[in-house]
Design a protein around this motif. Structure first.
Motif, PDB file in Angstrom:
ATOM      1  N   GLY A 197       0.869  -1.416   0.009  1.00  0.00           N
ATOM      2  CA  GLY A 197       0.014  -0.511  -0.195  1.00  0.00           C
ATOM      3  C   GLY A 197       0.961   1.605  -0.112  1.00  0.00           C
ATOM      4  O   GLY A 197       0.350   2.026   0.478  1.00  0.00           O
ATOM      5  N   ALA A 198       1.981   0.990  -0.458  1.00  0.00           N
ATOM      6  CA  ALA A 198       2.811   2.152  -0.545  1.00  0.00           C
ATOM      7  C   ALA A 198       3.025   3.198  -1.925  1.00  0.00           C
ATOM      8  O   ALA A 198       2.566   1.805  -2.571  1.00  0.00           O
ATOM      9  CB  ALA A 198       4.368   2.116   0.028  1.00  0.00           C
ATOM     10  N   THR A 199       3.253   4.472  -1.712  1.00  0.00           N
ATOM     11  CA  THR A 199       3.182   5.021  -2.873  1.00  0.00           C
ATOM     12  C   THR A 199       4.739   5.380  -3.031  1.00  0.00           C
ATOM     13  O   THR A 199       4.673   5.591  -2.439  1.00  0.00           O
ATOM     14  CB  THR A 199       2.054   6.472  -3.738  1.00  0.00           C
ATOM     15  OG1 THR A 199       2.971   6.914  -2.974  1.00  0.00           O
ATOM     16  CG2 THR A 199       0.844   6.193  -3.179  1.00  0.00           C
ATOM     17  N   SER A 200       4.913   5.367  -4.470  1.00  0.00           N
ATOM     18  CA  SER A 200       7.120   6.182  -5.025  1.00  0.00           C
ATOM     19  C   SER A 200       6.835   6.872  -5.139  1.00  0.00           C
ATOM     20  O   SER A 200       6.836   6.611  -6.502  1.00  0.00           O
ATOM     21  CB  SER A 200       8.220   4.539  -4.175  1.00  0.00           C
ATOM     22  OG  SER A 200       7.583   3.204  -5.470  1.00  0.00           O
ATOM     23  N   PRO A 201       8.492   8.119  -5.461  1.00  0.00           N
ATOM     24  CA  PRO A 201       8.358   8.643  -7.025  1.00  0.00           C
ATOM     25  C   PRO A 201       9.071   8.075  -7.881  1.00  0.00           C
ATOM     26  O   PRO A 201       8.535   8.396  -9.180  1.00  0.00           O
ATOM     27  CB  PRO A 201       9.418   9.918  -5.967  1.00  0.00           C
ATOM     28  CG  PRO A 201      10.293   8.062  -5.021  1.00  0.00           C
ATOM     29  CD  PRO A 201       8.949   7.785  -4.395  1.00  0.00           C
TER      30      PRO A 201
END
Length: 282
Positions: A197-201
């Motif tokens: 459930g993470a977003t990353s650049p």
């Protein structure tokens, strides 16, 4: 009685029957009988085969150190090169590799010598389960493989269900300090972050390990910063105390093998990463 006697007579032949499975390149690997002498040339590959038939492993690469039993085995490769002469001398009936540009020519050389090569590149615990089943077929360990794979799949489904509707957390992952590099979802660790459930650049970057832009990270304002190195490798970001992760001191090292090897222990690493990410939500 006669039928039973015939069945008993056939058992040795059945045990040595030809086996086959497709590797992660989609190449069909065929063996005249289950593999008895296996060389594993990546740490995750060593762990996969050791989980199924540890006594079959006759040589490994220099980075393979788990389980304990493989530490005493001959080392016939590094990440950058394969010792073809030593590999051939070990008389393997199966070689399991992580294919990279650095060793692709050596792999082709083994195949020209008629050494069966299984390319293994799992990206998720589901892929690990699939790898276990396919290697299990080549090792004559179908039942053991299915047991381990089913357990992997069950835990993976549980983690996906637990976090798929959770609030997305902005996470920056660093795998190199100089130059600074991150990972996209093309890598197993980048995919793990997304599954938690993470977003990353750099999640959707074309490169597996894109070079990091300071401006992009500052604009992304990560809530959690992770590194595959020592925690202090993230100290460079302390020059920007406005970053939420810096302000909250949420800097975490993922140095354990379970985070960086896509093998049977990967699911344990995923659970811990998910817990680190979930802690930011509370």
């Amino acid at each position: 009685m006669m039928r039973f006697a015939v069945l008993l007579a056939l058992l040795p032949a059945m045990a040595l029957a030809a086996v086959q499975a497709k590797d992660d390149n989609g190449t069909l690997v065929e063996l005249p009988q289950p593999a008895q002498r296996v060389i594993t040339l990546a740490p995750h590959a060593t762990e996969l085969v050791a989980a199924l038939k540890p006594e079959a492993i006759v040589a490994v690469d220099t980075a393979s150190d788990y389980p304990e039993s493989v530490k005493k085995l001959p080392k016939v490769a590094t990440f950058q090169s394969l010792n073809i002469e030593a590999i051939l001398a070990a008389r393997p009936d199966l070689v399991v590799v992580w294919e990279s540009q650095a060793v692709s020519q050596s792999i082709s050389q083994l195949q020209r010598q008629h050494i069966p090569v299984f390319v293994s590149r799992p990206q998720t615990p589901q892929d690990v389960a699939s790898s276990l089943r396919r290697l299990g077929a080549l090792l004559g360990q179908d039942a053991r493989a299915d047991e381990l794979a089913s357990a992997q799949e069950a835990r993976y489904r549980q983690l996906l269900a637990q976090y798929q509707h959770a609030r997305p957390v902005r996470v920056y992952l660093q795998v190199s300090e100089n130059p600074p590099l991150s990972l996209s979802r093309r890598s197993f660790l980048g995919q793990m972050l997304a599954d938690c459930g993470a977003t990353s650049p750099y999640a959707n970057a074309r490169a597996e390990a894109p070079q990091v832009s300071t401006e992009a990270v500052l604009a992304f304002a990560p809530e959690l910063m992770l590194t595959t190195g020592e925690r202090k490798t993230l100290d460079m970001w302390k020059a920007w105390p406005q970053i939420p992760a810096i302000k909250a001191n949420r800097l975490v090292s993922l140095r354990s093998d379970q985070y960086v090897r896509p093998g049977p222990r990967m699911i344990e690493g995923m659970q811990k990463v998910c817990e680190q990410i979930d802690a930011v939500r509370h």
